[in-house]
Design a protein around this motif. Structure first.
Motif, PDB file in Angstrom:
ATOM      1  N   UNK A 136      19.373  25.159  -7.944  1.00 42.62           N
ATOM      2  CA  UNK A 136      18.949  26.556  -7.785  1.00 42.62           C
ATOM      3  C   UNK A 136      17.844  26.926  -8.773  1.00 42.62           C
ATOM      4  N   UNK A 137      17.925  26.413 -10.004  1.00 42.84           N
ATOM      5  CA  UNK A 137      17.035  26.883 -11.061  1.00 42.84           C
ATOM      6  C   UNK A 137      15.950  25.880 -11.472  1.00 42.84           C
ATOM      7  N   UNK A 138      16.151  24.592 -11.242  1.00 41.18           N
ATOM      8  CA  UNK A 138      15.217  23.581 -11.743  1.00 41.18           C
ATOM      9  C   UNK A 138      14.494  22.896 -10.587  1.00 41.18           C
ATOM     10  N   UNK A 139      13.415  22.170 -10.923  1.00 44.19           N
ATOM     11  CA  UNK A 139      12.616  21.457  -9.920  1.00 44.19           C
ATOM     12  C   UNK A 139      13.139  20.031  -9.747  1.00 44.19           C
ATOM     13  N   UNK A 140      13.310  19.629  -8.476  1.00 45.90           N
ATOM     14  CA  UNK A 140      13.659  18.247  -8.148  1.00 45.90           C
ATOM     15  C   UNK A 140      12.930  17.866  -6.872  1.00 45.90           C
ATOM     16  N   UNK A 141      12.145  16.811  -6.933  1.00 45.57           N
ATOM     17  CA  UNK A 141      11.467  16.348  -5.721  1.00 45.57           C
ATOM     18  C   UNK A 141      12.454  15.658  -4.784  1.00 45.57           C
ATOM     19  N   UNK A 142      13.543  15.146  -5.349  1.00 45.02           N
ATOM     20  CA  UNK A 142      14.578  14.491  -4.546  1.00 45.02           C
ATOM     21  C   UNK A 142      15.937  14.912  -5.084  1.00 45.02           C
ATOM     22  N   UNK A 143      16.579  15.853  -4.412  1.00 45.73           N
ATOM     23  CA  UNK A 143      17.841  16.406  -4.903  1.00 45.73           C
ATOM     24  C   UNK A 143      18.985  15.402  -4.808  1.00 45.73           C
ATOM     25  N   UNK A 144      18.887  14.466  -3.871  1.00 48.33           N
ATOM     26  CA  UNK A 144      19.973  13.491  -3.715  1.00 48.33           C
ATOM     27  C   UNK A 144      20.082  12.590  -4.941  1.00 48.33           C
ATOM     28  N   UNK A 145      18.943  12.290  -5.592  1.00 41.92           N
ATOM     29  CA  UNK A 145      19.006  11.447  -6.784  1.00 41.92           C
ATOM     30  C   UNK A 145      19.687  12.182  -7.940  1.00 41.92           C
ATOM     31  N   UNK A 146      19.519  13.509  -7.991  1.00 45.46           N
ATOM     32  CA  UNK A 146      20.250  14.292  -8.994  1.00 45.46           C
ATOM     33  C   UNK A 146      21.745  14.169  -8.756  1.00 45.46           C
ATOM     34  N   UNK A 147      22.169  14.280  -7.488  1.00 44.27           N
ATOM     35  CA  UNK A 147      23.584  14.133  -7.164  1.00 44.27           C
ATOM     36  C   UNK A 147      24.117  12.766  -7.556  1.00 44.27           C
ATOM     37  N   UNK A 148      23.327  11.718  -7.290  1.00 44.24           N
ATOM     38  CA  UNK A 148      23.755  10.363  -7.658  1.00 44.24           C
ATOM     39  C   UNK A 148      23.836  10.199  -9.168  1.00 44.24           C
ATOM     40  N   UNK A 149      22.884  10.816  -9.888  1.00 45.73           N
ATOM     41  CA  UNK A 149      22.899  10.745 -11.350  1.00 45.73           C
ATOM     42  C   UNK A 149      24.156  11.398 -11.910  1.00 45.73           C
ATOM     43  N   UNK A 150      24.469  12.602 -11.438  1.00 47.93           N
ATOM     44  CA  UNK A 150      25.663  13.301 -11.926  1.00 47.93           C
ATOM     45  C   UNK A 150      26.931  12.549 -11.539  1.00 47.93           C
ATOM     46  N   UNK A 151      26.955  11.995 -10.322  1.00 46.55           N
ATOM     47  CA  UNK A 151      28.116  11.211  -9.887  1.00 46.55           C
ATOM     48  C   UNK A 151      28.308   9.998 -10.789  1.00 46.55           C
ATOM     49  N   UNK A 152      27.209   9.306 -11.119  1.00 47.44           N
ATOM     50  CA  UNK A 152      27.306   8.150 -11.995  1.00 47.44           C
ATOM     51  C   UNK A 152      27.830   8.516 -13.372  1.00 47.44           C
ATOM     52  N   UNK A 153      27.377   9.667 -13.895  1.00 46.01           N
ATOM     53  CA  UNK A 153      27.848  10.118 -15.205  1.00 46.01           C
ATOM     54  C   UNK A 153      29.340  10.418 -15.168  1.00 46.01           C
ATOM     55  N   UNK A 154      29.771  11.094 -14.101  1.00 50.16           N
ATOM     56  CA  UNK A 154      31.201  11.410 -13.959  1.00 50.16           C
ATOM     57  C   UNK A 154      32.027  10.127 -13.913  1.00 50.16           C
ATOM     58  N   UNK A 155      31.575   9.146 -13.136  1.00 49.25           N
ATOM     59  CA  UNK A 155      32.307   7.882 -13.017  1.00 49.25           C
ATOM     60  C   UNK A 155      32.404   7.181 -14.367  1.00 49.25           C
ATOM     61  N   UNK A 156      31.288   7.108 -15.091  1.00 51.22           N
ATOM     62  CA  UNK A 156      31.283   6.441 -16.394  1.00 51.22           C
ATOM     63  C   UNK A 156      32.211   7.163 -17.368  1.00 51.22           C
ATOM     64  N   UNK A 157      32.094   8.484 -17.442  1.00 51.82           N
ATOM     65  CA  UNK A 157      32.888   9.238 -18.412  1.00 51.82           C
ATOM     66  C   UNK A 157      34.376   9.196 -18.071  1.00 51.82           C
TER      67      UNK A 157
END
Length: 324
Positions: A283-304
């Motif tokens: 909603x607030x930040x720029x992302x040229x590819x929003x799906x990669x943001x989702x994958x990044x957050x998912x990866x962080x959740x899995x690792x943590x």
């Protein structure tokens, strides 16, 4: 104890937001590179056609073979080094920065009239009459619809013309041009084979890929640092959860159930935090590819969570051995 756990949970949410912001900055830098590369992405390739077909015939083949594909093509003339023909399909070209007027839209390639856009230092002859600007090239007059902004560290004398199946520029022979294709790698490969050509890396892509690692290394290191902080927080909350069991004097068969209950609630909180972070960042930040943001957050959740579960199992077994 609950206050400490709440602090850790809020801290993990803050880390999600921080990592998302850093990733947004990384994508913004890549977007700037793309913008400075005349509006083409880092997937662009050069194709040197050997066929003698017309551009119009070639575009008809493109529309037949790839009707739903997002494609942008730039035909750079071999005779006039400053002339560039533009065509696109299923793609908005509004990322070309203009100082006045506009750049081309997809409808401009479907009509019969060829129109022009000029770079700030274009060497092409232009005249102004009755409030309109016209570009003169090869004895033809083309209405100028926009002027591009100056791009830092680049001095282009190019002028841009539309091309299409119905336009007079489409009657030019394609082998008189060097073709820059911005599409999926599979599509570019098929186009190159059709035109009996190899594919080549454009200079701007080579430079961009060489600079990309240097430019983005600080942000990448910061993301890893924040992930490391998140891992430490997972170890801390695992320790706090086990400390809570000591204070509550839960022992025996009740202990595993208590830990599973506490861990289950924490995992749910973590997943909800990741979802909330994703929607807030999109909603607030720029992302040229929003799906990669989702994958990044998912990866962080899995690792943590893997670290959290591993710490819980380790400390539980260690405590059990001490009791025995």
């Amino acid at each position: 104890m609950k206050r400490y756990k709440l602090f850790v949970i809020l801290s993990t949410f803050f880390l999600f937001i921080m990592i998302g912001i850093v990733y947004s900055n990384m994508q913004s830098q890549l977007a700037d590179q793309i913008l400075q590369a005349q509006g083409m992405s880092m997937e662009a390739r050069i194709v040197k056609p050997k066929k003698t077909m017309t551009i119009a015939s070639f575009l008809k083949w493109i529309k037949k073979e790839f009707p739903k594909e997002s494609i942008q093509m730039q035909f750079k003339s071999k005779e006039d080094k400053n002339q560039v023909l533009i065509w696109s399909q299923n793609r908005d070209l509004n990322y070309f920065p203009v100082s006045s007027g506009r750049f081309f839209s997809e409808d401009d390639f479907k009509g019969q009239v060829t129109i022009a856009a000029v770079s700030p230092s274009s060497a092409a002859a232009q005249i102004k009459t009755q409030g309109n600007t016209y570009l003169i090239a090869n004895g033809q007059y083309y209405s100028v619809v926009g002027s591009l902004k100056a791009v830092p560290y680049q001095s282009s004398k190019a002028y841009y013309l539309t091309t299409g199946v119905k336009q007079e520029t489409g009657q030019s022979r394609i082998n008189h041009f060097t073709l820059y294709v911005d599409a999926s790698s599979q599509t570019i490969g098929k186009i190159a084979r059709h035109l009996k050509s190899e594919t080549y890396w454009p200079d701007f892509v080579k430079r961009g890929r060489q600079r990309r690692l240097t430019l983005l290394m600080p942000e990448a290191l910061l993301i890893f640092f924040l992930l490391g902080v998140g891992v430490l927080l997972m170890g801390l909350i695992a320790w706090l959860t086990l400390k809570e069991t000591d204070l509550s004097h839960v022992k025996g068969d009740l202990l595993p159930n208590f830990l599973l209950n506490q861990s289950g609630r924490f995992i749910v909180f973590m997943v909800l935090e990741a979802f909330a972070s994703y929607f807030l960042l999109v909603w607030k930040a720029y992302y040229s590819n929003q799906s990669t943001l989702g994958l990044l957050l998912l990866g962080i959740v899995v690792v943590e969570l893997a670290v959290y579960v591993g710490m819980m199992v380790y400390m539980y077994r260690k405590g059990k051995q001490a009791d025995d």
